[in-house]
Every structure is written in C-alpha cells, then in structure tokens.
Design an enzyme around this catalytic site. Structure first.
Site, PDB file in Angstrom:
ATOM      1  N   ARG A  75      -7.176  -7.616 -10.448  1.00  0.00           N
ATOM      2  CA  ARG A  75      -7.908  -8.831 -10.849  1.00  0.00           C
ATOM      3  C   ARG A  75      -9.354  -8.472 -11.148  1.00  0.00           C
ATOM      4  O   ARG A  75      -9.750  -7.328 -11.001  1.00  0.00           O
ATOM      5  CB  ARG A  75      -7.897  -9.824  -9.689  1.00  0.00           C
ATOM      6  CG  ARG A  75      -8.477  -9.167  -8.445  1.00  0.00           C
ATOM      7  CD  ARG A  75      -8.684 -10.139  -7.312  1.00  0.00           C
ATOM      8  NE  ARG A  75      -8.693  -9.469  -6.027  1.00  0.00           N
ATOM      9  CZ  ARG A  75      -9.728  -8.836  -5.490  1.00  0.00           C
ATOM     10  NH1 ARG A  75     -10.865  -8.755  -6.144  1.00  0.00           N
ATOM     11  NH2 ARG A  75      -9.651  -8.261  -4.318  1.00  0.00           N
ATOM     12  N   LYS A  88       0.831  -1.204   0.000  1.00  0.00           N
ATOM     13  CA  LYS A  88       0.000   0.000   0.000  1.00  0.00           C
ATOM     14  C   LYS A  88       0.870   1.262   0.000  1.00  0.00           C
ATOM     15  O   LYS A  88       0.509   2.258  -0.626  1.00  0.00           O
ATOM     16  CB  LYS A  88      -0.920   0.018   1.223  1.00  0.00           C
ATOM     17  CG  LYS A  88      -2.062  -0.999   1.171  1.00  0.00           C
ATOM     18  CD  LYS A  88      -3.000  -0.799   2.361  1.00  0.00           C
ATOM     19  CE  LYS A  88      -3.794  -2.038   2.728  1.00  0.00           C
ATOM     20  NZ  LYS A  88      -5.006  -2.231   1.938  1.00  0.00           N
ATOM     21  N   HIS A 134     -15.605  -4.448   7.167  1.00  0.00           N
ATOM     22  CA  HIS A 134     -14.831  -3.980   6.022  1.00  0.00           C
ATOM     23  C   HIS A 134     -14.957  -4.895   4.811  1.00  0.00           C
ATOM     24  O   HIS A 134     -14.089  -4.923   3.949  1.00  0.00           O
ATOM     25  CB  HIS A 134     -13.349  -3.792   6.371  1.00  0.00           C
ATOM     26  CG  HIS A 134     -13.144  -2.781   7.459  1.00  0.00           C
ATOM     27  ND1 HIS A 134     -13.616  -1.501   7.364  1.00  0.00           N
ATOM     28  CD2 HIS A 134     -12.552  -2.877   8.667  1.00  0.00           C
ATOM     29  CE1 HIS A 134     -13.307  -0.848   8.467  1.00  0.00           C
ATOM     30  NE2 HIS A 134     -12.669  -1.653   9.275  1.00  0.00           N
ATOM     31  N   GLU A 137      -3.242   7.220   7.916  1.00  0.00           N
ATOM     32  CA  GLU A 137      -4.204   7.967   7.107  1.00  0.00           C
ATOM     33  C   GLU A 137      -5.133   8.723   8.023  1.00  0.00           C
ATOM     34  O   GLU A 137      -5.422   8.278   9.122  1.00  0.00           O
ATOM     35  CB  GLU A 137      -5.075   6.998   6.269  1.00  0.00           C
ATOM     36  CG  GLU A 137      -4.442   6.558   4.996  1.00  0.00           C
ATOM     37  CD  GLU A 137      -5.307   5.564   4.226  1.00  0.00           C
ATOM     38  OE1 GLU A 137      -6.508   5.427   4.540  1.00  0.00           O
ATOM     39  OE2 GLU A 137      -4.757   4.935   3.316  1.00  0.00           O
TER      40      GLU A 137
HETATM   41  P1  ADP Z   1      -7.916  -3.962   3.188  1.00  0.00           P
HETATM   42  O1  ADP Z   1      -6.931  -4.007   2.035  1.00  0.00           O
HETATM   43  O2  ADP Z   1      -7.356  -4.536   4.454  1.00  0.00           O
HETATM   44  O3  ADP Z   1      -9.267  -4.485   2.827  1.00  0.00           O
HETATM   45  P2  ADP Z   1      -8.570  -1.184   2.621  1.00  0.00           P
HETATM   46  O4  ADP Z   1      -7.482  -0.184   2.608  1.00  0.00           O
HETATM   47  O5  ADP Z   1      -9.068  -1.665   1.290  1.00  0.00           O
HETATM   48  O6  ADP Z   1      -8.106  -2.411   3.531  1.00  0.00           O
HETATM   49  O7  ADP Z   1      -9.793  -0.622   3.453  1.00  0.00           O
HETATM   50  C1  ADP Z   1     -10.923  -1.441   3.727  1.00  0.00           C
HETATM   51  C2  ADP Z   1     -12.103  -0.601   4.187  1.00  0.00           C
HETATM   52  O8  ADP Z   1     -11.742   0.157   5.360  1.00  0.00           O
HETATM   53  C3  ADP Z   1     -12.592   0.447   3.192  1.00  0.00           C
HETATM   54  O9  ADP Z   1     -13.506  -0.067   2.242  1.00  0.00           O
HETATM   55  C4  ADP Z   1     -13.238   1.466   4.125  1.00  0.00           C
HETATM   56  O10 ADP Z   1     -14.531   1.011   4.513  1.00  0.00           O
HETATM   57  C5  ADP Z   1     -12.344   1.439   5.358  1.00  0.00           C
HETATM   58  N1  ADP Z   1     -11.290   2.499   5.296  1.00  0.00           N
HETATM   59  C6  ADP Z   1     -10.079   2.403   4.685  1.00  0.00           C
HETATM   60  N2  ADP Z   1      -9.378   3.548   4.800  1.00  0.00           N
HETATM   61  C7  ADP Z   1     -10.136   4.396   5.514  1.00  0.00           C
HETATM   62  C8  ADP Z   1      -9.964   5.769   5.989  1.00  0.00           C
HETATM   63  N3  ADP Z   1      -8.861   6.466   5.747  1.00  0.00           N
HETATM   64  N4  ADP Z   1     -10.976   6.317   6.695  1.00  0.00           N
HETATM   65  C9  ADP Z   1     -12.101   5.613   6.967  1.00  0.00           C
HETATM   66  N5  ADP Z   1     -12.321   4.341   6.561  1.00  0.00           N
HETATM   67  C10 ADP Z   1     -11.358   3.730   5.847  1.00  0.00           C
END
Ligand code: ADP
Length: 666
Positions: free
Chosen positions: A292, A116, A235, A200
C-alpha cells in the site's frame, strides 16, 4: 483517467488523496462515520456519504456499505489509503466483483505478503537476502528451540501473521526460550487466530531502511529510492527521512534492485514498500513488504518531485509507469515528523481532546503539512491520534534539519498533549544531526530526550493561579447573577468575605513537585507569593481559555485549559500540565501523583484482576484497560487492601473515572 474516485479513508490521507485527484480533474467521493460528519476530509471531497457509526468496524471497514456508496455515486475506482481496507485481499476481490477498480495491488500479491513466513520463502527464491533464521513448517517447541541455538542468541520470535509488533518476543537467554515461545503463540492466536511463528537472529540496534517500489500492468517495475525510518517508539515510526543518511550510491542501488526483484517475484502492481533491516556493517535483510501507500511517502515525493498518488491513479487506470528507472532522480534531503496526540512522558500514551488552538508554520516550497485536523476538531478514541505530518525539504541534510527544528518550534497545539516538544528534542540531538540513527535511538538517548523538567517559571505559575482565581470570580459572578441579590457580600470575591482571611492558598502539583502560590487580594490586582518572590498579577479570562494577563506591568497572552484536576498552562513559549490540588480532600495528592487508579483516558475495561478485599502488593496489576487500540495496565501505587472495584469487564470508562480504591491495611 478515472472520472470519479471514492476515497475509503479519513483524516490526513483522505485529504492528501483528494488533493491529487483535484489536480488531475478527478471527482472525489468521501465516506464518513457519524463521528466525522464535519471532518476535514468530508469538506475536501466533491461528495461525502455517511457509512455508519463511529467505530471503524461499522463504518470505514464496512465493505458492503462502501461498495454500495461507490455504485450509487458512480465511482469507478476506490483508493483505500493506508490502514483500514488497504491490505484486505477480500475487499480487493469484492471491488473487482462489483466492477470497481481497487487502487492497489492484485489480491494475490496482498495474500502473498500477508504471511511473513510465506513471504520469506518467496523472497529467498527471488534472491532477496533474509535475516538468518527459520520460517519452516516444523513448529514443535523442541525443533524451534534447537534452531534458536543454531541461530545464536539473542533471537526474535515473530508471529507469522503478525503486525503492529504483536506476537513478537526477544529472547536473550536459552533458558527463557520456551516461556517466550508460549507467550508469543498466545498473543498471535489471540490477535490473528494463527499461532505459527518464525525465528530471526535479533540484530542489535539495526536500522530500518525501506525502499519505495512501483510496478504497472505492463511488466515495468522501478524503485524510488529509500527512506530511513529507524527512529521508532514501540516499533512504530516517529521521524522518517530520505535519503537514508550515510548510505553509499552502490548500496542504494543494490537495495533498490533487491526491492524491485521482490516486487516482481509476486507479480506486483501499484505502490509498495519493501522493508529491510540493516545491521551495523551495512548488510541488509528483507523484513516484510507493505502492499500500500505508506504514511511516510511524502519524504520520497519531496526528494524525487513525483506525486505518488498520481502514479497510483495512473497505474490503476491501466497506464504504464510515468517514468523509467533511469529518469527517476533525487535531490536534497527530506524529513517527516509525525505529530501525535500522545504523551511521551507516559510511555507515549495516546491522548484525546478538542484542538482548542492550532498554530502551524507557513507552508512553502520547503515546508509541507499533511493534516486532516483543524482548530476546533476533536481527537477521539475511535481513530489514530495523529494530528499531522510535518514534512520539510532542503538542499542537504543539515539545512533540512534546521528547517525541521524551526518548524517544530513554530508548532503550537492547545487542547491535548502532543509529542511536538519531544520531536523537537530528537531533531535537535547531536547524535541525530550526525545521522546516527538506529532503532534503539530513543532508548540510547533517553536521558537527553526525556529531561527532568525544570520547575515551572514564576510567570507560568502566576498564570495558573490567575486562571483559578479569575475562574472563581466568574463562578461567583454567575451565582450572583442568578441569586437575585447581585450585591450580596457572600458573592464577593475581592477578598472581603465574612470570617475569611483576605488571601487564598493554591496548590499545584508538577509531577512530584508540590508548588504553593499564596494570593493576596488587593484593590486592583492580586499580589502573588511565588517561589521566586512576589508578583502583581491581574488579567482577563476569555471563554475559549485564552487569557490576557498583566504580570508586574507586562502584558502577555497566555492560555489555560482545565479538564478535571489537570490544568494545561502556556505562556511565553513555556507549556506545562499541572494538577490542581484541592487541599480539602486530604490524601488526594498521593493518588493524583501516582495517577494510577483513575482511567488515564476513556476506554473499555478488558479485565479486572482483583476483587474487593484482596491484599495487593505495590506495583501489582489491578485492571487492564483498552483505549485507542492499546492496552494499559492499572497498577497499585502502594500495598494495601482493595476497598472498591468500580467497574466490570466490558464496561466503558471515561477519562479520570475512579477505577478502584486501595486502603491501607491495619
Ligand atoms: P510488525 O509487522 O509487527 O510491525 P516487523 O517485522 O515489521 O513487525 O518489525 C517491526 C520492527 O521491529 C522493525 O522496524 C525493527 O525495529 C524491529 N525488528 C524486526 N525484526 C528485527 C530483528 N530481526 N532484529 C532486531 N529488530 C527487529
């Protein structure tokens, strides 16, 4: 086009890919594990080869064996689907090494998006907006803490190598930062072998909006609009839709352009998804790129009329993209609901079971069902518990939503608990109808989405009672048949028993509710005392758990399935899981109600946190189980002394197994 393609996956996505291959005249080769010897995807392909035992590690992730099958079956290309090997750069390289086309992006693009932090650096250079935060190399706690203060709380700590929500911690209070950082690092090290984190700004109730992109080997890259996947639990996505509600065309275009820029920045090829997080003001930020085909790709297909798997095959075969950006358009609105074997009332705990009955809405131009499960199939502990994806389309969002509600209503699964009713409640919620989706949707409307269920109807209780009574009858008939004296009064169940009163008391637990049914034996039926009054009841119990019942003269079809003490009953559109309580084993009611000291599902004991003789407080964690890739903590329902610990770390447990016993202390 390829002559033969191997599909290195299972379930609905393997069936879905096979469908397009067939339409294009491509021969398909399936692979299957021992658990899937008779699975739908095996029958959906022209050939099917065994690749190993049930655990995915030994079969669907068995690179060598899969490549060997590809060689021996003459496959020129491998489609990895999603999950399993789809984002495995080594596998993509191994395919190339074996002279087989990997239907996906180049290994370098998979690697670039695998971290990431690195992905963010690339995206920032390409002018793609990022969530305010820090993804640099200085990982000292002091530095991270001071950066967090600059970003402003709440902040989100994420594992750079993360996925599936692991290694992610929200921090609201600066005083809790260090502890959360340690926790996130520990989890990241354990899950990914890498404890690099990024920070973040935590956006409050954001939306998850992702853009479908496609690129070919000739320098073309396009987007196929967005999907809103905001409705999530843990999530993970539950209902997705396209287009995103309330998004202006200008906004849509700008997101699409950024997503295409992201794809170009890493020399992308094939299907990809750029995930953005969007705040309440509509500002959007890059989150990650999935290299993907996504689970939710059908909603994009429904609004664009394109077959994304066909696009993947063409691009992998070296052809240019089938359409230019200008030639891609969208009409109407589509929803996808993921139907899972899981229990929303137990925090969406995955479930298993054999699908005894499956009734689905009819498929037509408006309703599409992607599934790899048929009636009689088993949802096992080995794989994802998704039963099907229900996809609907109509001219506008309200019309599509009506179709979604209707189709969910028409969906019946018996044999395992599912989230269908829960999905129906989400779809029918006024806030959802208004398009007010964000990632906090389920939490915000928790009271509406998890209504305290009303007491089961007398009709349902009558069916439960009949099932028990007729079951007793059948068992007695069986004993009589085997006893050599079929007419002995000891085997009779018509109510006449030596020294026995001619009624039977049945106890059922419905959550916290204790329900009693008294059954009086009559010549032709049972007379049941139910909470709402008396009812004459009789019926026939069939071997498959279906019943034909006659309740106060009304003939009805019903079904009942019992596993251990759990009895799932359905009649007249009402479905309920009751616990059959045997009053002879005193004290059991309490334990069953808590349901905490028995294994909620088959799994492996990850750790045992107490020893025999320990004193525990109410709510204390006793044991951690892993089942279907999820951890489940077994907690004490009361304070007391641990009397027995029946399993050790690493042991396998079956559903309902008693894990530990707690006794009251003098
Ligand atoms: P992973 O790869 O572990 O699934 P992601 O980065 O894709 O993690 O984030 C998964 C979910 O977490 C997102 O769809 C959102 O709902 C929540 N999320 C991610 N980043 C943030 C953020 N900065 N603020 C609030 N919610 C977040």
């Amino acid at each position: 086009m390829f002559g033969t393609v191997l599909i290195a996956n299972r379930g609905e996505i393997a069936c879905r890919i096979a469908r397009t291959c067939r339409a294009l005249g491509v021969r398909t080769v399936a692979v299957y594990s021992e658990a899937d010897a008779d699975a739908a995807h095996v029958h959906a392909c022209d050939e099917a080869w065994p690749v190993g035992p049930a655990p995915a590690r030994e079969s669907y992730l068995n690179t060598e064996r899969i490549l060997e099958v590809a060689r021996r079956s003459g496959a020129e290309a491998i489609h990895p689907g999603y999950g399993f090997l789809s984002e495995n750069a080594e596998f993509a390289e191994a395919c190339a090494g074996a002279g087989i086309r990997f239907i996906g992006p180049p290994a370098s693009a998979i690697r670039a998006m695998g971290s990431k932090s690195a992905a963010k650096t690339i995206m920032a250079e390409a002018g793609v907006p990022l969530v305010p935060g820090y993804h640099g190399d200085d990982q000292s706690p002091e530095h991270l803490e001071s950066v967090a203060a600059e970003i402003g709380y709440p902040v989100l700590i994420k594992a750079s190598a993360g996925g599936g929500g692991k290694g992610m911690r929200r921090v609201d209070d600066p005083a809790e930062f260090r502890e959360a950082l340690d926790g996130a690092r520990r989890e990241a090290r354990g899950s990914f072998g890498d404890d690099t984190v990024l920070l973040e700004k935590y956006l409050l109730q954001p939306r998850h909006v992702e853009v479908q992109v496609f690129a070919d080997g000739h320098g073309n890259a396009v987007h196929l609009f967005e999907r809103d996947c905001s409705v999530q639990r843990r999530h993970q996505k539950v209902i997705e839709e396209a287009p995103a509600p309330g998004l202006s065309d200008a906004h849509r275009q700008s997101m699409g352009e950024k997503a295409v820029a992201a794809a170009r920045a890493i020399g992308y090829e094939g299907a990809g998804t750029v995930e953005f997080i969007m705040d309440a003001e509509g500002a959007f930020f890059f989150m990650e790129m999935n290299t993907r085909l996504q689970v939710e790709h059908p909603v994009t297909e429904m609004i664009t009329g394109e077959d994304l798997v066909a696009w993947q095959l063409r691009v992998a075969h070296g052809e240019p993209l089938p359409r230019s950006q200008e030639a891609i358009s969208h009409t109407g609105h589509a929803f996808e609901a993921r139907i899972y074997a899981e229990d929303p009332d137990r925090d969406f705990l995955p479930a298993i079971g054999t699908i005894a009955r499956l009734r689905t809405p009819a498929e037509d131009a408006h309703v599409r069902i992607d599934t790899g499960i048929r009636e009689g199939d088993t949802i096992s502990v080995h794989y994802d518990p998704m039963i099907a994806k229900l996809v609907v389309w109509d001219n506008d969002r309200p019309a599509a939503l009506r179709r979604l509600c209707r189709a969910l209503d028409d969906w019946t699964v018996a044999g395992t608990v599912t989230n269908t009713e829960f999905l129906g409640r989400v779809a029918a919620h006024p806030a959802f109808a208004a398009g007010g989706v964000d990632t906090g949707f389920i939490e915000t409307y928790r009271d509406d989405l998890f209504p305290v269920p009303e007491a089961p109807s007398d009709r349902l209780l009558a069916v439960a009672a009949l099932f028990e009574l007729l079951g007793v009858d059948q068992a007695a008939a069986e004993r009589a048949r085997q006893s050599g004296d079929p007419w002995s009064p000891w085997h009779s169940t018509d109510g006449w028993q030596p020294n026995s009163d001619n009624h039977h008391v049945l106890h059922f637990l419905d959550g916290e509710r204790d329900l009693t049914v008294v059954a009086h034996y009559r010549r032709d039926c049972f007379l049941l005392d139910l909470p709402g009054g008396t009812m004459q009841a009789n019926g026939t119990l069939h071997a498959d758990g279906s019943l034909r019942v006659v309740l106060d003269g009304v003939h009805l079809d019903a079904r009942a399935l019992q596993t251990g003490e759990r009895l799932r009953v359905g009649v007249s559109g009402e479905e309920r899981e009751l616990v059959v309580h045997d009053p002879l084993s005193a004290g059991m009611a309490e334990e069953l109600r808590e349901g905490s000291l028995t294994a909620p599902m088959p799994g492996t004991v990850l750790s045992v946190l107490v020893s025999e003789g320990d004193h525990v407080e109410e709510g204390a964690a006793l044991m951690v189980l892993e089942a279907m890739k999820m951890e489940h903590t077994i907690r004490a329902f009361t304070a007391g002394r641990v009397e027995h610990v029946n399993f050790r770390q690493g042991d396998q447990v079956s559903e309902g197994a008693e894990l530990l016993a707690i006794g009251a202390e003098e």
